[in-house]
Enzyme design. Structure first.
Site, PDB file in Angstrom:
ATOM      1  N   LYS A  85      -6.369  -2.240  -0.410  1.00 52.45           N
ATOM      2  CA  LYS A  85      -7.238  -2.079   0.760  1.00 52.45           C
ATOM      3  C   LYS A  85      -7.810  -3.414   1.210  1.00 52.45           C
ATOM      4  CE  LYS A  85      -7.438   2.520   1.366  1.00 52.45           C
ATOM      5  NZ  LYS A  85      -7.436   3.293   2.600  1.00 52.45           N
ATOM      6  N   ASP A 143     -13.855   6.262   2.751  1.00 50.76           N
ATOM      7  CA  ASP A 143     -12.660   6.215   3.594  1.00 50.76           C
ATOM      8  C   ASP A 143     -11.862   7.505   3.526  1.00 50.76           C
ATOM      9  OD1 ASP A 143     -10.839   4.867   5.357  1.00 50.76           O
ATOM     10  OD2 ASP A 143      -9.484   4.644   3.652  1.00 50.76           O
ATOM     11  N   ASP A 144     -11.804   8.135   2.366  1.00 43.35           N
ATOM     12  CA  ASP A 144     -11.034   9.378   2.229  1.00 43.35           C
ATOM     13  C   ASP A 144     -11.638  10.499   3.052  1.00 43.35           C
ATOM     14  OD1 ASP A 144      -9.202   8.372   0.109  1.00 43.35           O
ATOM     15  OD2 ASP A 144     -11.080   8.217  -1.008  1.00 43.35           O
ATOM     16  N   TYR A 147       0.852  -1.181   0.000  1.00 42.39           N
ATOM     17  CA  TYR A 147       0.000   0.000   0.000  1.00 42.39           C
ATOM     18  C   TYR A 147       0.889   1.233   0.000  1.00 42.39           C
ATOM     19  CZ  TYR A 147      -4.376   2.353   0.001  1.00 42.39           C
ATOM     20  OH  TYR A 147      -5.425   3.127  -0.408  1.00 42.39           O
ATOM     21  N   GLU A 166     -13.657   4.708  -2.385  1.00 41.81           N
ATOM     22  CA  GLU A 166     -12.235   4.981  -2.231  1.00 41.81           C
ATOM     23  C   GLU A 166     -11.699   5.773  -3.421  1.00 41.81           C
ATOM     24  OE1 GLU A 166      -9.032   4.910   0.126  1.00 41.81           O
ATOM     25  OE2 GLU A 166     -10.720   3.592   0.602  1.00 41.81           O
ATOM     26  N   ASP A 167     -11.056   6.891  -3.141  1.00 41.20           N
ATOM     27  CA  ASP A 167     -10.334   7.678  -4.142  1.00 41.20           C
ATOM     28  C   ASP A 167     -11.210   8.174  -5.292  1.00 41.20           C
ATOM     29  OD1 ASP A 167      -8.178   7.387  -2.547  1.00 41.20           O
ATOM     30  OD2 ASP A 167      -6.889   6.388  -3.996  1.00 41.20           O
ATOM     31  N   ASN A 218      -0.645  11.579   0.452  1.00 39.85           N
ATOM     32  CA  ASN A 218       0.089  10.430  -0.071  1.00 39.85           C
ATOM     33  C   ASN A 218       0.216  10.568  -1.589  1.00 39.85           C
ATOM     34  OD1 ASN A 218       0.498   8.723   2.255  1.00 39.85           O
ATOM     35  ND2 ASN A 218      -1.710   8.412   2.289  1.00 39.85           N
ATOM     36  N   ARG A 257      -9.229  10.012  -8.553  1.00 41.57           N
ATOM     37  CA  ARG A 257      -8.337  10.774  -7.676  1.00 41.57           C
ATOM     38  C   ARG A 257      -7.532   9.792  -6.835  1.00 41.57           C
ATOM     39  NH1 ARG A 257      -8.772  12.526  -1.957  1.00 41.57           N
ATOM     40  NH2 ARG A 257      -7.624  10.583  -2.104  1.00 41.57           N
TER      41      ARG A 257
END
Length: 537
Positions: A165, A259-260, A94, A236-237, A398, A147
């Site tokens: 994940k 989650d973000d 990750y 996610e993202d 990140n 993203r």
């Protein structure tokens, strides 16, 4: 389970394959004689071989490829090694390595993993999900690749994120791999270079937008309810725009979270709670400044608000503790095009630069969620240190190449007084003969426990109080010796125990809020423990 497979078919199945760990008796029973070398090696010896080969690789991307290949040939060995060596291996599967892996995914592709949905599947997604071999799916991690970390629109290459994940759900919360499913909503990409790359494996058209995009996501979510009615959907993202749109669209009726937004908020809040043990300040008295106005920063602010109110502050007082800064400087009422979710936090002060805002507000905590390397420059860190004996600096972005500042910069520019945490890992820093230990505020401390708690409680929805409880639990797990060395997060080796603790707190909230469909068991810890998958032979 293994009785249905035999010989080479068994060795080619990553779930059931044990390779050289098959005993003499098993080799006889499953027709494996002659298909394996003579030596029988247990999983510990197999791990020694894996680690030796892994450490012999010259780059992190080579290590990522090697570990991915291991997952595809011997699932139990992969997860046992990951669990036993989480500190070494997690950065390879990750952040930060997964960022490079996503950029190169179409070029390093080996074997299909996860599930892909494109606009050509519209109207047929329910039947498409029938192709997934598992039926008891409990956790789905889904992205549309727009993203990816701080790297932008990577299209279908973003599949590396859900795959990573899912590995962390298994390793860090003990959820059985067959209950987890990584999904890519491959709706095209705005990245022209990708579309023109002859090796690109995604849907090679401009990204779907507007109602066409929402209709596809609606169908996917509805199809999941039909095919996997017990599944939790983790978004996610996604871009900030779509992240909030989808969360608002489904959170009140579907078992889901982002989650973000929510995971990042909880892990950040936990770090702020823990920092109070070092600074000896009351959480209710803190002033917190956020650099960036995207989904992560907004999510942090929106969770800070109820956390402050829980201390007895009024709504107005709680909002006054939180300020935002963007490229123009302090976000004030004079700003143009203020994002709707940021509007409640805008300052009544005069417009001013980032540095001037630090001078005027004197925040105790500075949080970066910009995706921009160097956004915390020397002037900003020095100004924080001018007003705070122990300035708390949290650089969330990140991968490592996009972090707002490095650990070494934070310590050096603050004269060694900063309490530093980041989204990506940094090695200890020696400054003036003293060793500083940066903490990693990784969402892996939060989302696996949330997922495990939802599974254990059968909660119908994921609610804000679960993330507040998770933040409190995580902060309480930081040991006194970790606090003494300036770390505001626990050692990652304890993440499995932490996830179970968070799961118990999630279960309690689910039952207290009437979201569970069954009574609270007498031994909640045993109920959670019964779900834990321990990879081994």
């Amino acid at each position: 389970m293994m009785k249905s497979l035999h010989g080479k078919t068994l060795l080619n199945d990553p779930v059931q394959n044990k390779s050289t760990a098959f005993t003499r008796e098993e080799r006889e029973h499953y027709g494996l004689q002659g298909l394996l070398p003579y030596g029988v090696t247990d999983i510990k010896k197999q791990q020694q071989r894996v680690l030796a080969n892994l450490r012999n690789k010259s780059s992190n991307i080579e290590k990522y490829i090697y570990l991915n290949d291991l997952l595809e040939r011997n699932q139990r060995l992969f997860y046992r090694t990951l669990v036993d060596h989480i500190g070494e291996i997690m950065p390879l599967i990750y952040t930060p390595t997964v960022g490079e892996a996503c950029v190169k995914l179409s070029h390093i592709f080996r074997k299909p993993q996860g599930f892909y949905i494109t606009p050509e599947d519209q109207g047929k997604i329910v039947s498409r999900l029938e192709n997934w071999p598992e039926t008891d799916v409990q956790i789905i991690v889904v992205t549309d690749g727009e993203r990816i970390l701080g790297l932008g629109d990577l299209g279908a290459n973003g599949m590396g994120i859900p795959i990573g994940k899912i590995s962390l759900y298994v390793a860090c919360a003990g959820i059985y791999p067959g209950r987890c499913m990584p999904v890519m909503l491959d709706v095209g990409t705005g990245n022209q270079a990708l579309r023109e790359d002859p090796l690109y494996l995604g849907y090679p058209y401009p990204r779907l937008v507007g109602q066409d995009y929402l209709s596809l996501v609606d169908e996917f979510v509805e199809a999941v309810q039909h095919r996997f009615p017990d599944a939790l959907i983790q978004f996610e993202d996604f871009s900030s725009r779509n992240a909030f749109t989808l969360l608002d669209r489904y959170a009140a009726s579907v078992r889901c979270f982002n989650d973000d937004i929510q995971g990042t908020a909880a892990v950040t809040l936990a770090g702020i709670y823990a920092s109070c043990q070092i600074t000896h300040k009351s959480f209710a008295d803190l002033k917190i400044m956020l650099l960036g106005t995207g989904s992560a920063a907004t999510g942090v602010a929106e969770l800070l608000l109820p956390a402050f109110k829980a201390t007895g502050l009024s709504e107005v007082e709680a909002r006054s503790r939180i300020s935002f800064v963007d490229r123009q400087g302090l976000v004030t009422t004079a700003h143009e095009l203020i994002k709707p979710r940021i509007r409640p936090f805008v300052s009544e002060r005069a417009a001013m630069s980032f540095i001037d805002a630090i001078t005027a507000i004197q925040p105790d905590v500075l949080i970066g969620a910009t995706g921009t390397a160097g956004a915390f420059n020397e002037a900003a860190i020095r100004e924080m240190a001018r007003y705070q004996e122990r300035p708390v600096i949290i650089a969330l972005s990140n991968p490592t190449s996009h972090t707002e500042c490095t650990a070494e910069q934070a310590y050096r520019w603050s004269g060694g007084r900063a309490i530093f945490a980041s989204g990506s890992p940094f090695a200890p820093v020696i400054l003036d003969g003293r060793t500083h230990y940066p903490a990693q505020g990784n969402n892996v401390y939060i989302f696996p426990g949330i997922g495990l708690g939802i599974m254990a409680s059968h909660a119908r929805l994921v609610v804000e109080r679960m993330f507040l409880a998770a933040a409190e639990e995580l902060a309480n797990r930081v040991l006194s010796e970790e606090i003494e060395r300036g770390s505001i997060y626990p050692d990652i080796v304890r993440v499995r125990d932490i996830s179970q603790g968070i799961a118990i707190r999630v279960c309690q909230v689910a039952w207290q809020d009437g979201l569970a469909d069954r009574d609270l068991p007498e031994d909640l810890e045993a109920n959670v423990q019964a779900l834990i998958y321990e990879p081994g032979y």
